[in-house]
Design an enzyme around this catalytic site. Structure first.
Site, PDB file in Angstrom:
ATOM      1  CE1 TYR A  67     -10.967  12.742   1.966  1.00 42.84           C
ATOM      2  CE2 TYR A  67     -12.881  11.222   1.174  1.00 42.84           C
ATOM      3  CZ  TYR A  67     -12.136  12.279   1.081  1.00 42.84           C
ATOM      4  OH  TYR A  67     -12.339  13.080  -0.109  1.00 42.84           O
ATOM      5  CE  LYS A  84     -14.455  15.389   1.066  1.00 40.21           C
ATOM      6  NZ  LYS A  84     -14.716  16.622   0.499  1.00 40.21           N
ATOM      7  CB  VAL A 110      -5.430   3.408  -7.916  1.00 36.96           C
ATOM      8  CG1 VAL A 110      -6.618   3.742  -9.107  1.00 36.96           C
ATOM      9  CG2 VAL A 110      -4.651   1.937  -8.451  1.00 36.96           C
ATOM     10  CG  PHE A 139      -1.162   1.116 -10.483  1.00 36.46           C
ATOM     11  CD1 PHE A 139      -0.558   0.557  -9.385  1.00 36.46           C
ATOM     12  CD2 PHE A 139      -2.284   0.641 -10.916  1.00 36.46           C
ATOM     13  CE1 PHE A 139      -1.667  -0.187  -8.596  1.00 36.46           C
ATOM     14  CE2 PHE A 139      -3.019  -0.226 -10.434  1.00 36.46           C
ATOM     15  CZ  PHE A 139      -2.692  -0.384  -9.121  1.00 36.46           C
ATOM     16  N   GLY A 157      -6.491  -7.155  -5.457  1.00 41.12           N
ATOM     17  CA  GLY A 157      -6.843  -7.017  -7.123  1.00 41.12           C
ATOM     18  C   GLY A 157      -8.164  -6.656  -7.449  1.00 41.12           C
ATOM     19  CB  THR A 158     -11.165  -8.895  -6.254  1.00 38.11           C
ATOM     20  OG1 THR A 158     -11.224  -8.704  -5.008  1.00 38.11           O
ATOM     21  CG2 THR A 158     -10.297  -9.935  -6.749  1.00 38.11           C
ATOM     22  CG  ASP A 206      -9.836   0.338  -0.173  1.00 39.17           C
ATOM     23  OD1 ASP A 206     -10.581   1.178  -0.917  1.00 39.17           O
ATOM     24  OD2 ASP A 206      -9.428  -0.781  -0.839  1.00 39.17           O
TER      25      ASP A 206
END
Length: 321
Positions: A145, A149, A184, A188, A205-206, A280
């Protein structure tokens, strides 16, 4: 001003259309409705200053017809899903690079004066400098991605210098808000609706990133566009984001709180050191000093943008939108 908005029925595009229409512009939207919805722009469908074209930008003739008679093009059409690059890189090429190439060829043969393009923070990859400025180098995307771009940015720069139109490129942080249908917060909310007792969180999670509400995004784009028109530059780049950032775990806590739930968090552990998926970017915060120098700054910080977005998405669902 006569304006074409590609992807104008989508999340960011429809908010931009609202602002342009409210400012008195004549607006034409080109959208194939693969990610967007006519519901997002339904208030304008019968307006005398508005025109909607349903069309696929992979078809060069469709794009050529759409740019006829406009002064500026806001190019927001794209596949917005970063994660799809590992499963379908050819789709990201077609829906980010190829459509931009078709648009540039159409602009080359038209009277378009300005092109405004929404690029992404993903072009920076895992930046060594945070907050990351526009002149950071080398640009090394870690996702297909981000690569798509960056390829679009390069084509735009080459065409603008060669064929004498002006191009303004925005590198956006994570944009959130009403009408969003991916990302996200959206994920969720849907996960907690399916299972209020447990929330799966991709990665460790960080992951920490900057989030900008779509209202601030559109305001920033239009403000800086007016500034850019007075500049003597063929191409210019601006980051749009927030000066703070927030972790994925903190987003999960805000979503849970706003939904009145107390789920157990289950972290997947992720890949490559706790990332949510391959490609990511784990830590992202953009320098917005150049944007602020034009007189713009966000009204909501990342935390405020997240909380407002949760409320907007929950309210839209309750009202059946």
């Amino acid at each position: 001003m006569r304006v074409l908005v590609t992807g104008g029925a989508g999340f960011i595009g429809s908010h931009l259309v609202d602002a342009l229409m409210e400012s008195g512009s004549e607006v034409r939207v080109l959208d194939d409705l693969s990610a967007g919805s006519l519901d997002n722009i339904k208030r304008w469908l019968n307006h005398e200053r508005f025109e909607f074209i349903k069309g696929d930008m992979r078809d060069a003739e469709t794009v050529k017809d759409a740019v006829e008679g406009v002064e500026a093009v806001f190019h927001l059409a794209a596949n917005p899903e970063v994660r799809i690059g590992s499963q379908s890189p050819e789709l990201l090429y077609e829906t980010n690079v190829l459509i931009t190439y078709n648009l540039l060829n159409a602009i080359r043969d038209s009277n378009v004066e300005y092109l405004v393009f929404t690029s992404s923070s993903t072009v920076y990859g895992d930046a060594d400098i945070i907050p990351t400025p526009e002149d950071y180098a080398p640009l090394e995307p870690i996702s297909v991605y981000g690569g798509a771009k960056l390829a679009a940015e390069a084509l735009i720069s080459g065409y603008a210098h060669t064929f004498d139109f002006k191009a303004l490129i925005f590198r956006l942080a994570n944009i959130i808000g009403e009408r969003s249908n991916h990302g996200v917060i959206y994920d969720f909310i849907n996960k907690l609706r399916r299972n209020p007792e447990e929330l799966e969180i991709l990665g460790d999670g960080t992951q920490r990133k900057s989030y900008l509400h779509v209202s601030d995004t559109v305001e920033g784009m239009l403000h800086i566009f007016e500034h850019f028109k007075g500049e003597n530059k063929a191409v210019d780049f601006y980051n749009l984001g927030n000066e703070d950032w927030i972790t994925v775990k903190e987003i999960a806590e805000i979503v849970s709180e706003e939904m009145g739930l107390n789920p157990a968090f289950r972290f997947t552990g992720g890949v490559d050191g706790g990332r949510g998926w391959k490609g990511d970017v784990k830590f992202m915060r953009l320098s917005i000093e150049r944007a602020k120098e034009t007189g713009w700054k966000p009204r909501l910080d990342s935390y405020g943008a997240v909380r407002r977005t949760v409320r907007e998405l929950l309210s839209a669902n309750q009202s059946g939108e």
